[in-house]
Design an enzyme around this catalytic site. Sequence first.
Site, PDB file in Angstrom:
ATOM      1  N   HIS A  96      37.419 -27.117  10.143  1.00  0.00           N
ATOM      2  CA  HIS A  96      37.835 -27.528  11.676  1.00  0.00           C
ATOM      3  C   HIS A  96      39.347 -27.313  12.105  1.00  0.00           C
ATOM      4  O   HIS A  96      39.694 -28.016  12.481  1.00  0.00           O
ATOM      5  CB  HIS A  96      37.185 -28.815  11.950  1.00  0.00           C
ATOM      6  CG  HIS A  96      35.629 -28.862  12.165  1.00  0.00           C
ATOM      7  ND1 HIS A  96      34.887 -27.949  12.341  1.00  0.00           N
ATOM      8  CD2 HIS A  96      34.981 -29.858  12.080  1.00  0.00           C
ATOM      9  CE1 HIS A  96      33.546 -28.154  12.449  1.00  0.00           C
ATOM     10  NE2 HIS A  96      33.560 -29.626  12.222  1.00  0.00           N
ATOM     11  N   HIS A 166      32.522 -30.307  19.805  1.00  0.00           N
ATOM     12  CA  HIS A 166      31.739 -31.121  18.629  1.00  0.00           C
ATOM     13  C   HIS A 166      31.146 -32.322  19.295  1.00  0.00           C
ATOM     14  O   HIS A 166      31.124 -33.579  18.556  1.00  0.00           O
ATOM     15  CB  HIS A 166      33.064 -31.330  17.608  1.00  0.00           C
ATOM     16  CG  HIS A 166      32.117 -31.418  16.391  1.00  0.00           C
ATOM     17  ND1 HIS A 166      31.189 -32.459  16.102  1.00  0.00           N
ATOM     18  CD2 HIS A 166      32.368 -30.864  14.863  1.00  0.00           C
ATOM     19  CE1 HIS A 166      30.791 -32.413  14.726  1.00  0.00           C
ATOM     20  NE2 HIS A 166      31.472 -31.435  14.151  1.00  0.00           N
ATOM     21  N   GLU A 300      26.833 -26.903  17.817  1.00  0.00           N
ATOM     22  CA  GLU A 300      28.198 -26.378  18.094  1.00  0.00           C
ATOM     23  C   GLU A 300      28.119 -24.825  18.173  1.00  0.00           C
ATOM     24  O   GLU A 300      27.906 -23.992  17.029  1.00  0.00           O
ATOM     25  CB  GLU A 300      28.938 -26.711  16.745  1.00  0.00           C
ATOM     26  CG  GLU A 300      29.282 -28.163  16.542  1.00  0.00           C
ATOM     27  CD  GLU A 300      29.681 -28.496  15.204  1.00  0.00           C
ATOM     28  OE1 GLU A 300      30.841 -27.893  14.728  1.00  0.00           O
ATOM     29  OE2 GLU A 300      28.872 -28.946  14.434  1.00  0.00           O
TER      30      GLU A 300
END
Length: 333
Positions: A96, A166, A300
Site C-alpha cells: 500500500h 480501503h 478494493e
Amino acid sequence: MSQSPAPPTSVELRAEGLMLEVLTAGAAVRRLEVTGDGGRPVGIVLGHADPRTYVTNGGYLGATIGRFGNRIAGARFDLDGETHELSGNEGTTTLHGGVDGFDHRAWTVVDRGDTSVTFGLHSPDGDQGFPGALDVTVTYAALPGRVRIDYTAVCDRDTVVNLTNHSYFNLDGEGSGSVDDHWLTLSAGAFTPTDFLLIPTGEVRDVEGTPFDFRHPRRLGEALSHTDEQLAHGQGIDHNFVVDGAGLRHVATLRGASGRTLVVESDQPGVQVYTGAHFDGTVTGTSGTAYGPRAGIALETQGFPDAPHHADFPTTVLRAGTEHRTTTVWRLG
C-alpha cells in the site's frame, strides 16, 4: 508529556438516504450511514471511534491508498531498465505504498460543494522510492443512493500508480459482528493465486470448483469454511479477482443478512477482496464496539497487485505528462 495530534478536518456529504464523512487524514472514509429501520441511521463502513487515530495509526480503514495499492514484491521494481528501490513495510514487501503511504498523509481540500469534496496531494520525486513528482486528486460525491469516487494522477516522470479506497463494509451495521452471513457476487471468472507472502505467482486461475467462485451469490462463511491452500495464505480471502469486461461496469454485489445491498462498479481490471482476518479487538469502531475477525469486507477496485513484475498483467505504468483517471461507484439498496 507528548500531546495527542490535532483531529483532521472532517467533511460530511449528504444525499437522499445517505451521509458520507471523509477526513483530510488519508483522504479516508470514516462513516457511511444509510437509513435503517425506524428512520435511524446505520453505519455500514468500519471507522475509528477517535478521528485522531487516522493521523497516527489509521490501519488503512477507509483510506485512499497510494502510490501503489496492494503489494510489490521485494520492495523494488524495474521500469525501462532502471531499478527503483522502495520502502518495505511488510517484511521484504512494499504494501500500500510503503512505510509512509498516502494513507498517512494530510491531504488538502482543493474543492468543496454541497454534495462533493476533492482532496489533493503532492508526492515528490523519490517518495518511498517511486520515481517522479506525482500530483493526485480524489473526489468523493454523495448522490441519491450512491457514492462516486473519482481519482486523477499526473507525474513528471514515467512511474507506476495504483490508487484505491480501503473501506471495509458491514451492511448489517459496523460493530454488528462478522460478515460471515453476507452474500457476495463477483463479475469475475478468474483470480490471481498467491504465494505464502500473498504475492501473486503470475498465474491467472479459473474460479470454477474453488472457494473463490462468486459468479453466483455465495455466503462468505460457507466459502471461508473450505480447506484450501489459498485460503490458508490469506487467513481467508485476501486475493485479487480478474473483473470481467472493460469500462465502468459491475464488479461486486454484497448483501447483508439485513437485506441491505451494496453494488460496486469500477473501470479497473481487478478487485482485491479481503475478509478482514487481522481484526483482533484492538480497533474500537465509531459505535464504540471493538472489531473482531471478519468485522468487515474490503472490496478494493484497482490494478493487479505486483503488476510491475508481471508483464502479462494489465499495466500500472503511468507515462510522464499523461493523466491517470479512474472511477468507482458504490450503489446502496
